[in-house]
Motif scaffolding. Structure first.
Motif, PDB file in Angstrom:
ATOM      1  N   PHE A  44     -13.859 -34.222  36.168  1.00  0.00           N
ATOM      2  CA  PHE A  44     -14.841 -34.397  35.050  1.00  0.00           C
ATOM      3  C   PHE A  44     -14.714 -35.774  34.365  1.00  0.00           C
ATOM      4  N   GLU A  45     -13.777 -36.520  34.641  1.00  0.00           N
ATOM      5  CA  GLU A  45     -13.749 -37.770  33.836  1.00  0.00           C
ATOM      6  C   GLU A  45     -14.739 -38.819  34.281  1.00  0.00           C
ATOM      7  N   LYS A  46     -15.243 -39.804  33.261  1.00  0.00           N
ATOM      8  CA  LYS A  46     -16.343 -40.605  33.642  1.00  0.00           C
ATOM      9  C   LYS A  46     -16.031 -41.613  34.637  1.00  0.00           C
ATOM     10  N   LYS A  47     -14.950 -42.209  34.599  1.00  0.00           N
ATOM     11  CA  LYS A  47     -14.342 -43.113  35.638  1.00  0.00           C
ATOM     12  C   LYS A  47     -13.257 -42.316  35.997  1.00  0.00           C
ATOM     13  N   PRO A  48     -13.076 -41.872  37.495  1.00  0.00           N
ATOM     14  CA  PRO A  48     -11.790 -41.413  37.846  1.00  0.00           C
ATOM     15  C   PRO A  48     -10.545 -42.286  37.657  1.00  0.00           C
ATOM     16  N   THR A  49      -9.474 -41.786  37.168  1.00  0.00           N
ATOM     17  CA  THR A  49      -8.270 -42.512  36.838  1.00  0.00           C
ATOM     18  C   THR A  49      -7.196 -42.284  37.671  1.00  0.00           C
ATOM     19  N   PHE A  50      -7.393 -41.459  38.769  1.00  0.00           N
ATOM     20  CA  PHE A  50      -6.231 -41.175  39.547  1.00  0.00           C
ATOM     21  C   PHE A  50      -5.624 -42.151  40.396  1.00  0.00           C
ATOM     22  N   SER A  51      -4.641 -42.035  41.039  1.00  0.00           N
ATOM     23  CA  SER A  51      -3.987 -43.200  42.053  1.00  0.00           C
ATOM     24  C   SER A  51      -3.365 -42.260  43.023  1.00  0.00           C
ATOM     25  N   PRO A  52      -4.141 -42.041  43.978  1.00  0.00           N
ATOM     26  CA  PRO A  52      -3.601 -41.268  45.184  1.00  0.00           C
ATOM     27  C   PRO A  52      -2.588 -42.068  45.967  1.00  0.00           C
TER      28      PRO A  52
ATOM     29  N   THR B  16     -16.882 -27.968  43.101  1.00  0.00           N
ATOM     30  CA  THR B  16     -18.093 -28.438  43.646  1.00  0.00           C
ATOM     31  C   THR B  16     -18.281 -30.133  42.871  1.00  0.00           C
ATOM     32  N   VAL B  17     -17.947 -30.048  41.722  1.00  0.00           N
ATOM     33  CA  VAL B  17     -18.129 -31.490  41.355  1.00  0.00           C
ATOM     34  C   VAL B  17     -17.104 -32.478  41.766  1.00  0.00           C
ATOM     35  N   GLY B  18     -15.927 -31.924  41.998  1.00  0.00           N
ATOM     36  CA  GLY B  18     -14.841 -32.920  42.488  1.00  0.00           C
ATOM     37  C   GLY B  18     -15.333 -33.188  43.878  1.00  0.00           C
ATOM     38  N   LEU B  19     -15.941 -32.293  44.978  1.00  0.00           N
ATOM     39  CA  LEU B  19     -16.229 -32.570  46.262  1.00  0.00           C
ATOM     40  C   LEU B  19     -17.270 -33.539  46.287  1.00  0.00           C
ATOM     41  N   ILE B  20     -18.125 -33.651  45.277  1.00  0.00           N
ATOM     42  CA  ILE B  20     -18.978 -34.514  45.260  1.00  0.00           C
ATOM     43  C   ILE B  20     -18.767 -36.105  44.625  1.00  0.00           C
ATOM     44  N   ARG B  21     -17.696 -36.033  43.799  1.00  0.00           N
ATOM     45  CA  ARG B  21     -17.291 -37.237  43.056  1.00  0.00           C
ATOM     46  C   ARG B  21     -16.078 -37.719  43.763  1.00  0.00           C
ATOM     47  N   PHE B  22     -15.112 -37.301  44.490  1.00  0.00           N
ATOM     48  CA  PHE B  22     -13.951 -38.043  44.709  1.00  0.00           C
ATOM     49  C   PHE B  22     -14.320 -38.898  45.873  1.00  0.00           C
ATOM     50  N   PRO B  23     -13.387 -40.080  45.915  1.00  0.00           N
ATOM     51  CA  PRO B  23     -13.850 -40.855  47.034  1.00  0.00           C
ATOM     52  C   PRO B  23     -13.719 -40.755  48.536  1.00  0.00           C
ATOM     53  N   ASP B  24     -12.565 -40.121  48.732  1.00  0.00           N
ATOM     54  CA  ASP B  24     -12.335 -39.996  50.210  1.00  0.00           C
ATOM     55  C   ASP B  24     -11.928 -38.482  50.763  1.00  0.00           C
ATOM     56  N   VAL B  25     -11.572 -38.251  51.817  1.00  0.00           N
ATOM     57  CA  VAL B  25     -11.335 -37.198  52.613  1.00  0.00           C
ATOM     58  C   VAL B  25     -10.371 -36.425  51.827  1.00  0.00           C
ATOM     59  N   TYR B  26      -9.064 -37.051  51.597  1.00  0.00           N
ATOM     60  CA  TYR B  26      -7.857 -36.494  51.093  1.00  0.00           C
ATOM     61  C   TYR B  26      -7.957 -35.839  49.628  1.00  0.00           C
ATOM     62  N   THR B  27      -8.608 -36.743  48.636  1.00  0.00           N
ATOM     63  CA  THR B  27      -8.749 -36.306  47.307  1.00  0.00           C
ATOM     64  C   THR B  27      -9.732 -35.381  47.239  1.00  0.00           C
ATOM     65  N   ARG B  28     -10.786 -35.000  48.279  1.00  0.00           N
ATOM     66  CA  ARG B  28     -11.806 -34.089  48.262  1.00  0.00           C
ATOM     67  C   ARG B  28     -11.027 -32.700  48.752  1.00  0.00           C
ATOM     68  N   ILE B  29     -10.035 -32.903  49.673  1.00  0.00           N
ATOM     69  CA  ILE B  29      -9.118 -31.773  50.215  1.00  0.00           C
ATOM     70  C   ILE B  29      -8.246 -31.079  48.886  1.00  0.00           C
ATOM     71  N   HIS B  30      -7.975 -32.173  47.956  1.00  0.00           N
ATOM     72  CA  HIS B  30      -7.328 -31.551  46.729  1.00  0.00           C
ATOM     73  C   HIS B  30      -8.244 -30.666  45.801  1.00  0.00           C
ATOM     74  N   ALA B  31      -9.523 -31.354  45.685  1.00  0.00           N
ATOM     75  CA  ALA B  31     -10.500 -30.364  44.988  1.00  0.00           C
ATOM     76  C   ALA B  31     -10.910 -28.993  45.602  1.00  0.00           C
ATOM     77  N   SER B  32     -10.763 -29.073  46.856  1.00  0.00           N
ATOM     78  CA  SER B  32     -11.262 -27.625  47.554  1.00  0.00           C
ATOM     79  C   SER B  32      -9.942 -26.680  47.481  1.00  0.00           C
ATOM     80  N   ALA B  33      -8.778 -27.315  47.530  1.00  0.00           N
ATOM     81  CA  ALA B  33      -7.530 -26.547  47.262  1.00  0.00           C
ATOM     82  C   ALA B  33      -7.520 -25.726  45.939  1.00  0.00           C
ATOM     83  N   VAL B  34      -8.458 -26.311  44.846  1.00  0.00           N
ATOM     84  CA  VAL B  34      -8.449 -25.380  43.752  1.00  0.00           C
ATOM     85  C   VAL B  34      -9.423 -24.048  43.852  1.00  0.00           C
ATOM     86  N   VAL B  35     -10.254 -24.389  44.653  1.00  0.00           N
ATOM     87  CA  VAL B  35     -11.098 -23.071  44.891  1.00  0.00           C
ATOM     88  C   VAL B  35     -10.189 -22.046  45.986  1.00  0.00           C
ATOM     89  N   LEU B  36      -9.694 -22.683  46.860  1.00  0.00           N
ATOM     90  CA  LEU B  36      -8.982 -21.558  47.748  1.00  0.00           C
ATOM     91  C   LEU B  36      -7.877 -21.076  47.090  1.00  0.00           C
TER      92      LEU B  36
END
Lengths: 168, 114
Positions: A88-96, B23-43
């Motif tokens: 929910f951040e406006k600009k995601p600040t994470f560093s994967p 759902t918000v994370g799946l749309i907004r996160f940049p690549d596959v691996y970070t989206r998997i982190h978002a889906s781990a929340v729901v599961l």
């Protein structure tokens, strides 16, 4: 033989729960099905062991496992909140990034369970395991330090110390 | 409205909020691996909380145990699936991480960092 009997009772219990009631015809079909299944596949559920332990050893193990379940859900809840904050951040600040974390566990079952627990927690994800160096490769959403000891402390030590006690 | 129903609704609403997060994370996160982190929340959190809430809501022994078993199966299958997707997509170079600060795994695979 002991392990087949154990597998039989576990499968029968699951059958009764899924059937929903205890009647004659349900029990007859369930006993036949779980006899065949436990006779064929009981070696997938348990491994044979020749070690003789006191009953207090197993009792302690079960108590620690029951204590570990709420601890795990608390940790998972906290890290789920952290991941939600990023969404929910406006600009995601994470560093994967992918970090390499060494572990001290020896038992192969404990290593498998540790890898699965790391994957279950939101924010960390096990990619691979290096057998030579005993190290996990973990994709982590919040890489804050490059130092290995600090990473280890933040990612796996909260589960590792429990598993070390359970599987000693 | 007894206390039991209120607790059940509390669990279900919490699960729903975490599902919205996913759902918000799946749309907004940049690549596959970070989206998997978002889906781990729901599961992990959401499915278990939802099954717990429904098990409290129906409050019959066999039905509640059945629902809790479904929650347990979620917990067992989730790490297998997410680990398999992530490892395969890294090793086969289907999707490489776009944003990263450290990458020890490419050294292990003896591969250059793009």
């Amino acid at each position: 033989m002991k392990r087949k009997a154990f597998a039989f009772f576990i499968i029968l219990a699951v059958w009764i729960i899924f059937a929903g009631d205890v009647e004659n015809d349900v029990l007859i079909v369930g006993v036949i099905a779980s006899l065949v299944t436990s006779w064929l596949y009981s070696d997938l559920l348990f491994r044979s062991s020749n070690r003789k332990r006191k009953w207090s050893y197993y009792f302690r193990k079960i108590v620690y496992i029951l204590l570990f379940i709420p601890v795990f859900f608390y940790e998972a809840f906290i890290s789920a909140l952290k991941v939600s904050k990023h969404a929910f951040e406006k600009k995601p600040t994470f560093s994967p990034g992918i970090v390499k974390v060494k572990t001290t566990l020896k038992n192969i079952t404990a290593l498998t369970i540790l890898a699965n627990l790391i994957t279950l927690t939101p924010g960390t994800l096990t990619l691979d395991f290096d057998m030579k160096e005993k190290a996990f490769f973990i994709h982590w959403i919040d890489v804050t330090t490059a130092e290995e000891a600090e990473t280890r402390k933040q990612v796996i030590e909260r589960f590792e110390k429990w598993l070390e006690v359970i599987f000693q | 409205m007894t206390l039991r129903i209120i607790i059940a609704y509390f669990f279900m609403v919490g699960a729903m909020l975490f599902a919205v997060t996913t759902t918000v994370g799946l749309i907004r996160f940049p690549d596959v691996y970070t989206r998997i982190h978002a889906s781990a929340v729901v599961l992990t959190i959401s499915a278990v909380m939802l099954s717990f809430g429904i098990a409290i809501y129906v409050w019959q022994f066999y039905l509640s145990m059945k629902i809790l078993l479904v929650g347990l199966i979620f917990l067992i299958t989730n790490p297998l699936a997410t680990h398999a997707i992530a490892r395969a997509s890294y090793r086969r170079q289907i999707a490489c991480p776009e944003v990263r600060s450290v990458d020890d795994y490419s050294d292990y695979l003896e591969r250059d960092q793009q």
